[in-house]
Design a protein around this motif. Structure first.
Motif, PDB file in Angstrom:
ATOM      1  N   LYS A   1     -29.190  36.893  94.218  1.00  0.00           N
ATOM      2  CA  LYS A   1     -29.846  38.130  94.647  1.00  0.00           C
ATOM      3  C   LYS A   1     -28.969  39.340  94.359  1.00  0.00           C
ATOM      4  CE  LYS A   1     -32.755  36.157  98.310  1.00  0.00           C
ATOM      5  NZ  LYS A   1     -33.008  36.102  99.782  1.00  0.00           N
ATOM      6  N   LEU A   2     -27.666  39.220  94.616  1.00  0.00           N
ATOM      7  CA  LEU A   2     -26.762  40.334  94.350  1.00  0.00           C
ATOM      8  C   LEU A   2     -26.632  40.593  92.849  1.00  0.00           C
ATOM      9  CD1 LEU A   2     -23.945  39.733  96.993  1.00  0.00           C
ATOM     10  CD2 LEU A   2     -25.728  41.488  97.022  1.00  0.00           C
TER      11      LEU A   2
ATOM     12  N   THR B   1     -27.829  33.788  97.610  1.00  0.00           N
ATOM     13  CA  THR B   1     -27.366  35.147  97.898  1.00  0.00           C
ATOM     14  C   THR B   1     -26.651  35.736  96.691  1.00  0.00           C
ATOM     15  OG1 THR B   1     -27.076  34.510 100.213  1.00  0.00           O
ATOM     16  CG2 THR B   1     -26.044  36.561  99.508  1.00  0.00           C
ATOM     17  N   ARG B   2     -25.867  34.912  96.017  1.00  0.00           N
ATOM     18  CA  ARG B   2     -25.154  35.368  94.822  1.00  0.00           C
ATOM     19  C   ARG B   2     -26.145  35.804  93.739  1.00  0.00           C
ATOM     20  NH1 ARG B   2     -21.911  31.299  94.624  1.00  0.00           N
ATOM     21  NH2 ARG B   2     -22.870  30.100  92.945  1.00  0.00           N
TER      22      ARG B   2
ATOM     23  N   ASP C   1     -22.779  31.182  98.565  1.00  0.00           N
ATOM     24  CA  ASP C   1     -24.160  30.698  98.540  1.00  0.00           C
ATOM     25  C   ASP C   1     -24.842  31.109  97.236  1.00  0.00           C
ATOM     26  OD1 ASP C   1     -26.812  29.951  99.244  1.00  0.00           O
ATOM     27  OD2 ASP C   1     -27.160  31.993  99.946  1.00  0.00           O
TER      28      ASP C   1
ATOM     29  N   SER D   1     -24.506  43.801 102.128  1.00  0.00           N
ATOM     30  CA  SER D   1     -23.534  42.766 102.469  1.00  0.00           C
ATOM     31  C   SER D   1     -22.568  43.309 103.508  1.00  0.00           C
ATOM     32  CB  SER D   1     -22.766  42.319 101.221  1.00  0.00           C
ATOM     33  OG  SER D   1     -21.733  41.420 101.556  1.00  0.00           O
TER      34      SER D   1
ATOM     35  N   THR E   1     -18.625  43.436  97.572  1.00  0.00           N
ATOM     36  CA  THR E   1     -19.013  42.548  96.482  1.00  0.00           C
ATOM     37  C   THR E   1     -18.901  43.288  95.150  1.00  0.00           C
ATOM     38  OG1 THR E   1     -21.367  43.124  96.390  1.00  0.00           O
ATOM     39  CG2 THR E   1     -20.692  41.466  98.037  1.00  0.00           C
TER      40      THR E   1
END
Length: 211
Positions: free
Chosen positions: A99-100, A96-97, A93, A152, A156
């Motif tokens: 945000k990380l 989400t990617r 996504d 998560s 990650t």
């Protein structure tokens, strides 16, 4: 540019054995279970000619994958995650990617930026850095409590960024037992992973004696 050939290894990694950034890449490679790797130990005060040839900054880590030379730790981590997609270390996504990636950026700016002082500062500078960073870690404790890994349910790139840093805290002079329990539990969970154990150099192993 012609990249110097080094045997049959697909990837060559110019690494400093006790460097946080080099450890971050070694941990990522082990997490990805990439076996065809040639780790080339470098003296940062006397870099080899082939590193000088492929990296204008002569910095480590530097990664050579076939005819591609990469430097800059974050650039390397994102390349390796895309080049070797299993296991994936970023979610599919895009929101989400993103945000990380933003959390990784903040960790680099707010926490990892203390590493030069912790390693090379005066005693007073180191004590000030420890006090400031301890306060920041205490303020972030909820981020380590919500999910198994950092924000998560799956591992990650943020975890591969954090774990080598947390491994060094006692070595830098932090009182490990005074750190919040969720941070210590998170760190111990990562430290027990076989991929992390395999990523630790002999010099780094001396930074802790409980693993």
């Amino acid at each position: 540019m012609i990249i110097p050939a080094r045997g049959r290894s697909i990837i060559s990694v110019y690494s400093v054995s006790d460097s946080y950034d080099s450890h971050r890449i070694r941990f990522l490679l082990k997490t990805k279970n990439i076996s065809s790797v040639d780790i080339i130990e470098v003296d940062p005060l006397d870099p080899p000619e082939d590193l000088i040839h492929i990296n204008p900054y002569h910095t480590t880590p530097t990664v050579v994958d076939r005819d591609l030379a990469l430097y800059g730790t974050t650039i390397i981590t994102e390349y390796l995650d895309e080049r070797y997609p299993h296991p994936p270390l970023m979610p599919p996504d895009p929101v989400t990617r993103a945000k990380l990636r933003l959390y990784t950026y903040r960790i680099e700016k707010d926490w990892l930026s203390y590493i030069p002082v912790l390693e090379n500062g005066t005693p007073d500078e180191k004590n000030t850095a420890i006090e400031e960073l301890t306060a920041k870690l205490n303020g972030a404790v909820d981020l380590f409590s919500e999910t198994k890994f950092f924000l998560s349910s799956d591992m990650t790139l943020v975890d591969t960024c954090l774990a080598p840093f947390l491994w060094r805290l006692e070595h830098y002079g932090f009182d490990w037992e005074e750190l919040p329990k969720p941070i210590r539990q998170y760190a111990h969970m990562i430290f027990r992973k076989e991929s992390f154990k395999q990523s630790v150099s002999e010099q780094e192993r001396e930074m802790r004696f409980d693993f």
